[in-house]
Design a protein around this motif. Structure first.
Motif, mmCIF file in Angstrom:
data_model
loop_
_atom_site.group_PDB
_atom_site.id
_atom_site.type_symbol
_atom_site.label_atom_id
_atom_site.label_comp_id
_atom_site.label_asym_id
_atom_site.label_seq_id
_atom_site.Cartn_x
_atom_site.Cartn_y
_atom_site.Cartn_z
ATOM 1 N N LEU A 54 31.724 42.889 40.227
ATOM 2 C CA LEU A 54 32.886 42.545 39.413
ATOM 3 C C LEU A 54 34.132 43.036 40.154
ATOM 4 N N PRO A 55 35.153 42.221 40.290
ATOM 5 C CA PRO A 55 36.263 42.529 41.194
ATOM 6 C C PRO A 55 36.918 43.893 41.032
ATOM 7 N N ILE A 56 37.466 44.239 39.923
ATOM 8 C CA ILE A 56 38.178 45.513 39.783
ATOM 9 C C ILE A 56 37.388 46.491 38.930
ATOM 10 N N VAL A 57 36.816 46.001 37.860
ATOM 11 C CA VAL A 57 36.076 46.850 36.928
ATOM 12 C C VAL A 57 34.898 47.530 37.617
ATOM 13 N N GLY A 58 34.297 46.859 38.574
ATOM 14 C CA GLY A 58 33.138 47.411 39.272
ATOM 15 C C GLY A 58 33.457 48.626 40.119
ATOM 16 N N GLN A 59 34.672 48.728 40.587
ATOM 17 C CA GLN A 59 35.045 49.868 41.425
ATOM 18 C C GLN A 59 35.629 51.020 40.624
ATOM 19 N N ILE A 60 36.014 50.805 39.385
ATOM 20 C CA ILE A 60 36.659 51.862 38.596
ATOM 21 C C ILE A 60 35.732 53.057 38.396
ATOM 22 N N ASP A 61 34.487 52.833 38.014
ATOM 23 C CA ASP A 61 33.578 53.964 37.797
ATOM 24 C C ASP A 61 33.289 54.701 39.097
ATOM 25 N N ASP A 62 33.176 53.954 40.205
ATOM 26 C CA ASP A 62 32.926 54.604 41.497
ATOM 27 C C ASP A 62 34.125 55.453 41.929
ATOM 28 N N VAL A 63 35.321 54.930 41.778
ATOM 29 C CA VAL A 63 36.527 55.674 42.161
ATOM 30 C C VAL A 63 36.684 56.911 41.282
ATOM 31 N N ALA A 64 36.428 56.773 39.992
ATOM 32 C CA ALA A 64 36.535 57.922 39.094
ATOM 33 C C ALA A 64 35.528 59.007 39.470
ATOM 34 N N LEU A 65 34.315 58.604 39.791
ATOM 35 C CA LEU A 65 33.274 59.570 40.151
ATOM 36 C C LEU A 65 33.576 60.243 41.486
ATOM 37 N N VAL A 66 34.056 59.490 42.468
ATOM 38 C CA VAL A 66 34.419 60.077 43.763
ATOM 39 C C VAL A 66 35.580 61.058 43.590
ATOM 40 N N THR A 67 36.558 60.681 42.789
ATOM 41 C CA THR A 67 37.698 61.570 42.534
ATOM 42 C C THR A 67 37.241 62.861 41.877
#
Length: 105
Positions: A44-57
């Protein structure tokens, strides 16, 4: 039991600060990030990366805070033991020079 983002965040912080489980949490986070199965799939274009970015942060902020705490403890331990300290920015009062400023005409 109520489920919220804040409760997950607090659980993650408390667990990663426990030395017994720290490496398991880091390993689990890395596996989650590399896994194609996510809460929000990565295709999924943007929604798919939100959880990954939050977890990496969250992971980077917690690991960096653990490292800062470790270095502070190590520095305090060497101060107590009487070992010579390298010069640092916090001990600049002995080298401070007061200068009066004036404007040029």
């Amino acid at each position: 039991m109520s489920f919220s983002i804040e409760s997950v965040y607090n659980w993650y912080r408390n667990t990663i600060r426990n030395p017994k489980y720290r490496w398991w949490i880091i390993l689990g986070t890395a596996l989650y990030l590399l896994s194609p199965f996510d809460i929000a799939p990565d295709f999924l274009p943007i929604v798919g990366q939100i959880d990954d970015v939050a977890l990496v942060t969250l992971l980077i902020s917690e690991v960096s805070q653990i490292l800062i705490d470790y270095l502070k403890k190590r520095q305090n331990k060497s101060v107590v033991s009487g070992e010579p300290q390298p010069p640092d920015a916090s001990n600049t009062t002995a080298r401070t020079i007061d200068v009066e400023a004036s404007t040029l005409p």
